[in-house]
Design a protein around this motif. Structure first.
Motif, PDB file in Angstrom:
ATOM      1  N   VAL A  52       0.843  -1.186   0.000  1.00  0.00           N
ATOM      2  CA  VAL A  52       0.000   0.000   0.000  1.00  0.00           C
ATOM      3  C   VAL A  52       0.882   1.242   0.000  1.00  0.00           C
ATOM      4  O   VAL A  52       1.920   1.286   0.665  1.00  0.00           O
ATOM      5  N   LYS A  53       0.502   2.216  -0.809  1.00  0.00           N
ATOM      6  CA  LYS A  53       1.165   3.516  -0.800  1.00  0.00           C
ATOM      7  C   LYS A  53       0.228   4.499  -0.108  1.00  0.00           C
ATOM      8  O   LYS A  53      -0.951   4.559  -0.434  1.00  0.00           O
ATOM      9  N   TYR A  54       0.774   5.230   0.855  1.00  0.00           N
ATOM     10  CA  TYR A  54      -0.103   6.085   1.648  1.00  0.00           C
ATOM     11  C   TYR A  54       0.631   7.337   2.105  1.00  0.00           C
ATOM     12  O   TYR A  54       1.865   7.381   2.173  1.00  0.00           O
ATOM     13  N   ASP A  55      -0.173   8.330   2.425  1.00  0.00           N
ATOM     14  CA  ASP A  55       0.354   9.599   2.944  1.00  0.00           C
ATOM     15  C   ASP A  55       0.278   9.544   4.464  1.00  0.00           C
ATOM     16  O   ASP A  55      -0.817   9.567   5.030  1.00  0.00           O
ATOM     17  N   PRO A  56       1.415   9.472   5.140  1.00  0.00           N
ATOM     18  CA  PRO A  56       1.427   9.299   6.596  1.00  0.00           C
ATOM     19  C   PRO A  56       0.897  10.511   7.362  1.00  0.00           C
ATOM     20  O   PRO A  56       0.636  10.405   8.565  1.00  0.00           O
ATOM     21  N   SER A  57       0.688  11.618   6.680  1.00  0.00           N
ATOM     22  CA  SER A  57       0.080  12.760   7.361  1.00  0.00           C
ATOM     23  C   SER A  57      -1.437  12.631   7.393  1.00  0.00           C
ATOM     24  O   SER A  57      -2.123  13.414   8.055  1.00  0.00           O
ATOM     25  N   VAL A  58      -1.982  11.638   6.675  1.00  0.00           N
ATOM     26  CA  VAL A  58      -3.433  11.442   6.604  1.00  0.00           C
ATOM     27  C   VAL A  58      -3.858  10.143   7.280  1.00  0.00           C
ATOM     28  O   VAL A  58      -4.879  10.082   7.961  1.00  0.00           O
ATOM     29  N   ILE A  59      -3.074   9.069   7.090  1.00  0.00           N
ATOM     30  CA  ILE A  59      -3.467   7.769   7.616  1.00  0.00           C
ATOM     31  C   ILE A  59      -2.213   7.024   8.063  1.00  0.00           C
ATOM     32  O   ILE A  59      -1.131   7.243   7.506  1.00  0.00           O
ATOM     33  N   ASN A  60      -2.369   6.185   9.085  1.00  0.00           N
ATOM     34  CA  ASN A  60      -1.206   5.416   9.542  1.00  0.00           C
ATOM     35  C   ASN A  60      -1.461   3.916   9.378  1.00  0.00           C
ATOM     36  O   ASN A  60      -2.549   3.483   8.995  1.00  0.00           O
ATOM     37  N   LYS A  61      -0.450   3.144   9.683  1.00  0.00           N
ATOM     38  CA  LYS A  61      -0.537   1.696   9.461  1.00  0.00           C
ATOM     39  C   LYS A  61      -1.622   1.059  10.320  1.00  0.00           C
ATOM     40  O   LYS A  61      -2.313   0.145   9.867  1.00  0.00           O
ATOM     41  N   ASP A  62      -1.758   1.505  11.564  1.00  0.00           N
ATOM     42  CA  ASP A  62      -2.788   0.934  12.435  1.00  0.00           C
ATOM     43  C   ASP A  62      -4.174   1.130  11.835  1.00  0.00           C
ATOM     44  O   ASP A  62      -5.031   0.242  11.907  1.00  0.00           O
ATOM     45  N   GLU A  63      -4.411   2.288  11.262  1.00  0.00           N
ATOM     46  CA  GLU A  63      -5.717   2.565  10.663  1.00  0.00           C
ATOM     47  C   GLU A  63      -5.942   1.725   9.406  1.00  0.00           C
ATOM     48  O   GLU A  63      -7.070   1.294   9.131  1.00  0.00           O
ATOM     49  N   ILE A  64      -4.883   1.500   8.678  1.00  0.00           N
ATOM     50  CA  ILE A  64      -4.985   0.645   7.481  1.00  0.00           C
ATOM     51  C   ILE A  64      -5.310  -0.789   7.898  1.00  0.00           C
ATOM     52  O   ILE A  64      -6.206  -1.433   7.333  1.00  0.00           O
ATOM     53  N   VAL A  65      -4.606  -1.285   8.916  1.00  0.00           N
ATOM     54  CA  VAL A  65      -4.871  -2.641   9.424  1.00  0.00           C
ATOM     55  C   VAL A  65      -6.312  -2.748   9.918  1.00  0.00           C
ATOM     56  O   VAL A  65      -7.016  -3.722   9.620  1.00  0.00           O
ATOM     57  N   SER A  66      -6.771  -1.750  10.657  1.00  0.00           N
ATOM     58  CA  SER A  66      -8.134  -1.771  11.192  1.00  0.00           C
ATOM     59  C   SER A  66      -9.170  -1.851  10.079  1.00  0.00           C
ATOM     60  O   SER A  66     -10.161  -2.586  10.195  1.00  0.00           O
ATOM     61  N   ALA A  67      -8.953  -1.112   9.013  1.00  0.00           N
ATOM     62  CA  ALA A  67      -9.908  -1.122   7.900  1.00  0.00           C
ATOM     63  C   ALA A  67      -9.981  -2.507   7.268  1.00  0.00           C
ATOM     64  O   ALA A  67     -11.062  -2.981   6.904  1.00  0.00           O
ATOM     65  N   ILE A  68      -8.846  -3.158   7.142  1.00  0.00           N
ATOM     66  CA  ILE A  68      -8.824  -4.511   6.565  1.00  0.00           C
ATOM     67  C   ILE A  68      -9.511  -5.487   7.509  1.00  0.00           C
ATOM     68  O   ILE A  68     -10.300  -6.343   7.086  1.00  0.00           O
ATOM     69  N   GLU A  69      -9.232  -5.359   8.797  1.00  0.00           N
ATOM     70  CA  GLU A  69      -9.800  -6.287   9.768  1.00  0.00           C
ATOM     71  C   GLU A  69     -11.301  -6.072   9.936  1.00  0.00           C
ATOM     72  O   GLU A  69     -12.043  -7.031  10.172  1.00  0.00           O
ATOM     73  N   ASP A  70     -11.746  -4.842   9.796  1.00  0.00           N
ATOM     74  CA  ASP A  70     -13.187  -4.572   9.853  1.00  0.00           C
ATOM     75  C   ASP A  70     -13.922  -5.305   8.737  1.00  0.00           C
ATOM     76  O   ASP A  70     -15.123  -5.589   8.860  1.00  0.00           O
ATOM     77  N   ALA A  71     -13.227  -5.593   7.652  1.00  0.00           N
ATOM     78  CA  ALA A  71     -13.836  -6.301   6.527  1.00  0.00           C
ATOM     79  C   ALA A  71     -13.743  -7.814   6.699  1.00  0.00           C
ATOM     80  O   ALA A  71     -14.164  -8.565   5.821  1.00  0.00           O
ATOM     81  N   GLY A  72     -13.177  -8.270   7.812  1.00  0.00           N
ATOM     82  CA  GLY A  72     -13.169  -9.694   8.098  1.00  0.00           C
ATOM     83  C   GLY A  72     -11.889 -10.422   7.742  1.00  0.00           C
ATOM     84  O   GLY A  72     -11.843 -11.650   7.769  1.00  0.00           O
ATOM     85  N   PHE A  73     -10.845  -9.674   7.413  1.00  0.00           N
ATOM     86  CA  PHE A  73      -9.559 -10.285   7.110  1.00  0.00           C
ATOM     87  C   PHE A  73      -8.580  -9.970   8.237  1.00  0.00           C
ATOM     88  O   PHE A  73      -8.862  -9.161   9.121  1.00  0.00           O
ATOM     89  N   GLU A  74      -7.443 -10.648   8.199  1.00  0.00           N
ATOM     90  CA  GLU A  74      -6.369 -10.321   9.140  1.00  0.00           C
ATOM     91  C   GLU A  74      -5.263  -9.626   8.362  1.00  0.00           C
ATOM     92  O   GLU A  74      -5.012  -9.969   7.210  1.00  0.00           O
ATOM     93  N   ALA A  75      -4.587  -8.700   9.026  1.00  0.00           N
ATOM     94  CA  ALA A  75      -3.502  -7.996   8.345  1.00  0.00           C
ATOM     95  C   ALA A  75      -2.420  -7.601   9.331  1.00  0.00           C
ATOM     96  O   ALA A  75      -2.708  -7.264  10.488  1.00  0.00           O
ATOM     97  N   ALA A  76      -1.177  -7.672   8.880  1.00  0.00           N
ATOM     98  CA  ALA A  76      -0.045  -7.213   9.675  1.00  0.00           C
ATOM     99  C   ALA A  76       1.041  -6.699   8.742  1.00  0.00           C
ATOM    100  O   ALA A  76       1.395  -7.368   7.760  1.00  0.00           O
ATOM    101  N   PHE A  77       1.552  -5.511   9.044  1.00  0.00           N
ATOM    102  CA  PHE A  77       2.662  -4.987   8.244  1.00  0.00           C
ATOM    103  C   PHE A  77       3.923  -5.779   8.541  1.00  0.00           C
ATOM    104  O   PHE A  77       4.115  -6.280   9.653  1.00  0.00           O
ATOM    105  N   LEU A  78       4.784  -5.908   7.563  1.00  0.00           N
ATOM    106  CA  LEU A  78       5.954  -6.778   7.680  1.00  0.00           C
ATOM    107  C   LEU A  78       7.064  -6.143   8.509  1.00  0.00           C
ATOM    108  O   LEU A  78       7.433  -6.657   9.560  1.00  0.00           O
ATOM    109  N   GLU A  79       7.624  -5.093   8.041  1.00  0.00           N
ATOM    110  CA  GLU A  79       8.747  -4.428   8.708  1.00  0.00           C
ATOM    111  C   GLU A  79       9.739  -5.413   9.305  1.00  0.00           C
ATOM    112  O   GLU A  79       9.873  -5.494  10.508  1.00  0.00           O
TER     113      GLU A  79
END
Ligand code: 9UX
Length: 72
Positions: free
Chosen positions: A45-72
């Protein structure tokens, strides 16, 4: 400025899941691009960190019924 992050995603079992996850991500404010691969269960995912962060991205995916974790 745009950041890019790779994440592992769980719970995708068909190609429609891929479209669903990509659609969810692309609609999020601050997300500028998203690709998800069914075969590897990886996404990027490409994102603007001044608008959205990784936790919010993960939450959106999980709200849809999937699991997600950033690699780092
Ligand atoms: Mo495919 Mo995914 O029938 O949530 S759409 S399993």
């Amino acid at each position: 400025k745009t950041l890019s992050g790779q994440f592992r995603i769980g719970g995708m079992t068909c190609a429609a899941c891929v479209n669903s996850v990509e659609g969810i991500l692309r609609k999020l404010p601050g997300v500028e691009g998203a690709v998800v691969a069914l075969a590897t269960s990886l996404g990027e995912v490409k994102y603007d960190p001044s608008v959205i962060n990784k936790d919010e991205i993960v939450s959106a995916i999980e709200d849809a019924g999937f699991e997600a974790a950033f690699l780092e």
